[in-house]
Design a protein around this motif. Structure first.
Motif, PDB file in Angstrom:
ATOM      1  N   THR A  10       0.888  -1.347   0.100  1.00  0.00           N
ATOM      2  CA  THR A  10       0.029   0.031   0.057  1.00  0.00           C
ATOM      3  C   THR A  10       0.953   1.193   0.059  1.00  0.00           C
ATOM      4  N   GLU A  40      -9.521   1.942   1.740  1.00  0.00           N
ATOM      5  CA  GLU A  40      -9.541   2.528   3.407  1.00  0.00           C
ATOM      6  C   GLU A  40      -8.802   1.493   4.091  1.00  0.00           C
ATOM      7  N   SER A  41      -7.955   1.647   5.004  1.00  0.00           N
ATOM      8  CA  SER A  41      -7.389   0.862   5.782  1.00  0.00           C
ATOM      9  C   SER A  41      -7.336   1.169   7.411  1.00  0.00           C
ATOM     10  N   VAL A  42      -7.775   0.302   8.253  1.00  0.00           N
ATOM     11  CA  VAL A  42      -7.791   0.286   9.502  1.00  0.00           C
ATOM     12  C   VAL A  42      -6.783  -0.642  10.012  1.00  0.00           C
ATOM     13  N   TYR A  43      -6.047  -0.165  10.932  1.00  0.00           N
ATOM     14  CA  TYR A  43      -4.684  -0.838  11.355  1.00  0.00           C
ATOM     15  C   TYR A  43      -4.244  -0.285  12.732  1.00  0.00           C
ATOM     16  N   TRP A  45      -1.128   0.576  14.793  1.00  0.00           N
ATOM     17  CA  TRP A  45       0.442   1.183  14.833  1.00  0.00           C
ATOM     18  C   TRP A  45       0.825   1.953  15.913  1.00  0.00           C
ATOM     19  N   VAL A  49      -4.845   2.633  17.040  1.00  0.00           N
ATOM     20  CA  VAL A  49      -5.795   2.203  15.845  1.00  0.00           C
ATOM     21  C   VAL A  49      -5.907   3.542  14.857  1.00  0.00           C
ATOM     22  N   GLU A  50      -5.322   3.117  13.657  1.00  0.00           N
ATOM     23  CA  GLU A  50      -5.201   4.385  12.760  1.00  0.00           C
ATOM     24  C   GLU A  50      -5.984   3.638  11.658  1.00  0.00           C
ATOM     25  N   GLN A  51      -6.515   4.938  10.928  1.00  0.00           N
ATOM     26  CA  GLN A  51      -7.422   4.799   9.782  1.00  0.00           C
ATOM     27  C   GLN A  51      -6.916   6.010   8.679  1.00  0.00           C
ATOM     28  N   ASP A  52      -6.784   5.297   7.429  1.00  0.00           N
ATOM     29  CA  ASP A  52      -6.065   6.160   6.324  1.00  0.00           C
ATOM     30  C   ASP A  52      -6.883   5.768   5.083  1.00  0.00           C
ATOM     31  N   SER A  53      -6.792   6.686   4.127  1.00  0.00           N
ATOM     32  CA  SER A  53      -7.116   6.380   2.659  1.00  0.00           C
ATOM     33  C   SER A  53      -5.516   5.858   1.978  1.00  0.00           C
ATOM     34  N   GLU A  54      -5.636   4.917   1.343  1.00  0.00           N
ATOM     35  CA  GLU A  54      -4.480   4.387   0.621  1.00  0.00           C
ATOM     36  C   GLU A  54      -4.660   4.049  -1.025  1.00  0.00           C
TER      37      GLU A  54
END
Length: 105
Positions: A10, A40-43, A45, A49-54
């Protein structure tokens, strides 16, 4: 055992993805790279808990090229720990696999 694989990685945005993809193909480390926007990724780190567009990159390559491809990606990728997952290609059309083989020479 197949000589080919897909590599998943990603990126934070299309520009970064296009740059990595173009370099990988120019250096014959990938026959093709698909860029799939809108991911859209939820992970987890560093304890949060992070959330980003990738953008998802899908590299089509030969297994013997994976280590060199990984070095290239790490040298220019902005993430501390980019996704790097390798999926064996068990089979495919003979003509497509031959195109991949010739593109990687």
């Amino acid at each position: 055992m197949s000589e080919f694989c897909l590599v998943l990685c990603t990126c934070p945005n299309p520009e970064t993805g296009r740059n990595i993809a173009r370099l990988a193909v120019e250096k014959k480390l990938a026959a093709c790279v698909n860029l799939i926007p809108g991911l859209e990724s939820v992970y987890a780190w560093q304890g949060a808990v992070e959330q980003d567009s990738e953008v998802q990159l899908v590299f089509k390559t030969a297994k013997v090229k994976v280590d060199e491809l990984h070095k290239l990606v790490l040298s220019i990728h902005p993430y501390d720990e980019p996704e790097w997952l390798i999926v064996d290609i068990q089979s495919g059309s003979r003509t497509y696999l031959e195109w991949m083989r010739s593109s990687l020479r």
